[in-house]
Design a protein around this motif. Sequence first.
Motif, mmCIF file in Angstrom:
data_model
loop_
_atom_site.group_PDB
_atom_site.id
_atom_site.type_symbol
_atom_site.label_atom_id
_atom_site.label_comp_id
_atom_site.label_asym_id
_atom_site.label_seq_id
_atom_site.Cartn_x
_atom_site.Cartn_y
_atom_site.Cartn_z
ATOM 1 N N ALA A 108 46.340 56.654 0.645
ATOM 2 C CA ALA A 108 47.581 57.049 0.257
ATOM 3 C C ALA A 108 48.545 56.494 0.844
ATOM 4 O O ALA A 108 49.507 56.351 -0.313
ATOM 5 N N ALA A 109 48.794 55.588 1.832
ATOM 6 C CA ALA A 109 49.776 54.828 2.151
ATOM 7 C C ALA A 109 49.977 53.626 0.945
ATOM 8 O O ALA A 109 50.859 53.039 0.344
ATOM 9 N N ARG A 110 48.820 53.066 0.612
ATOM 10 C CA ARG A 110 48.715 52.078 -0.470
ATOM 11 C C ARG A 110 48.978 52.615 -1.742
ATOM 12 O O ARG A 110 49.902 51.877 -2.555
ATOM 13 N N ALA A 111 48.932 53.937 -2.281
ATOM 14 C CA ALA A 111 49.278 54.501 -3.335
ATOM 15 C C ALA A 111 50.910 54.581 -3.449
ATOM 16 O O ALA A 111 51.548 54.358 -4.399
ATOM 17 N N ALA A 114 52.438 50.947 -3.677
ATOM 18 C CA ALA A 114 52.284 50.302 -5.248
ATOM 19 C C ALA A 114 53.116 51.268 -5.892
ATOM 20 O O ALA A 114 53.875 50.591 -6.967
ATOM 21 N N GLN A 115 53.475 52.530 -6.056
ATOM 22 C CA GLN A 115 54.362 53.190 -6.866
ATOM 23 C C GLN A 115 55.708 52.817 -6.221
ATOM 24 O O GLN A 115 56.687 52.702 -7.249
ATOM 25 N N ALA A 116 56.152 52.662 -5.068
ATOM 26 C CA ALA A 116 57.333 52.245 -4.876
ATOM 27 C C ALA A 116 57.870 50.852 -5.193
ATOM 28 O O ALA A 116 58.879 50.707 -5.731
ATOM 29 N N LYS A 117 56.706 49.916 -5.212
ATOM 30 C CA LYS A 117 57.189 48.750 -5.777
ATOM 31 C C LYS A 117 57.255 48.659 -6.972
ATOM 32 O O LYS A 117 58.094 47.963 -7.741
ATOM 33 N N ALA A 118 56.454 49.451 -8.033
ATOM 34 C CA ALA A 118 56.796 49.493 -9.459
ATOM 35 C C ALA A 118 58.073 49.868 -9.757
ATOM 36 O O ALA A 118 58.733 49.688 -10.647
ATOM 37 N N ARG A 159 60.387 48.887 0.903
ATOM 38 C CA ARG A 159 60.062 48.397 2.169
ATOM 39 C C ARG A 159 59.636 49.319 3.253
ATOM 40 O O ARG A 159 58.702 49.048 4.286
ATOM 41 N N GLU A 160 60.240 50.714 3.317
ATOM 42 C CA GLU A 160 59.570 51.655 4.023
ATOM 43 C C GLU A 160 58.077 51.815 3.668
ATOM 44 O O GLU A 160 57.437 52.250 4.582
ATOM 45 N N ALA A 161 57.845 52.160 2.567
ATOM 46 C CA ALA A 161 56.502 52.457 2.238
ATOM 47 C C ALA A 161 55.631 51.297 2.701
ATOM 48 O O ALA A 161 54.341 51.419 3.060
ATOM 49 N N ALA A 162 56.017 49.870 2.501
ATOM 50 C CA ALA A 162 55.101 49.045 3.088
ATOM 51 C C ALA A 162 55.076 48.687 4.389
ATOM 52 O O ALA A 162 53.814 48.366 4.956
#
Length: 371
Positions: A108-111, A114-118, A159-162
């Motif tokens: 879930a965190a990886r998804a 990835a979406q935040a980065k995109a 950054r927060e998602a990472a």
Amino acid sequence: MAQAVDAAWQRAVSAAEADGGRERADARRALAGSLLAGAPAIELSHRAGQGDSRESEVATALPLAMPGVRSARQAAGDADVALADAHRRHTRWQIAGQVRDAVWAIEAARADEAQAKAHASTLEQVASDVERRVRAGDLARADHLSARSEALAAQAVHREAALKLADAHRQWTLLTGLAAPASALAGADNGDGNTIESHPALQSASRALEQARRNADLVTATRRDPPELRVGLRQEADGPGTSRTSAGIGVRIPFGADVRNRPRETEAWTAVTLAQRQSDNARLRVEADLAQAKAVLEAAQARVQAEETRDALTRERSQLVRKAFNAGDMGLPDLLRALATASTAQADLARARAALGLAQSRLAHAQGITP
């Protein structure tokens, strides 16, 4: 997944406790096969009379296990070992549940990351395009400031998602001691159509009930204290050169202990009643958890289908709005709103897919499947 569960098992305190319980059960079962009902005792005595008369005696008292008592002790020992094995499987199943939750927390965190980065990358491209058009005089500087602000905000979200993804990795390593799993690992743990009769929780409760019954049978069989076999040697002497040695054997049979041991019987059969209630409650909990897991899985499947349709619609709309913006037919606020909507839909779809994988994994867990 099985490798991860093995690694977590090696690090878990509860696993060490379960292994220790198995060793204690083995020791109790070995003791149950003894011919003696308790520890033997030795008696020493010496008496001196008038003159040179004296008497010395050495004897051994052996508490004997009667045939019915010995079989009851062996049955109780076997029940102890069976319960220890069931408890070990139950503990491993519980650890497997922690591993399943941890791996899907990473998914879930990886998804999200990835979406935040995109999304941040898309807004960075928009900001660059707007800056170019501002220099060309097609757009106002306010549009550039607005686009750059949105791009910076998206970078902060990324950054927060990472950070959340890194925290999920740390939790996984703390649990298993392994590096973060590959994405393909998560999808390999799905439920099947197994019945719940072999469920570790039910097996543990069933073995606890059996142990309580065997212990109650043992208490009933030992309501009387065991008889003792006494073997001894006696040496008597009235003076020098008059020593006489004799051997003796005897049996000591206690009686009248029924009333004294009745509280033990009552306590033992009360434990049977409690174990039966706990076994019934365990079955109800397992059935309820399984029904809930199936319902959650159905809801997750429906949500993925809905989010896939929504993602396709918002993605197409954002592409149309971007073309219109590039052609000068729509303003920047419309584009930013369309991109934000599309990004939200993509993030919701990624979370829905992760939730579906978690639901499948929890269904396998509710069915009692241990990788």
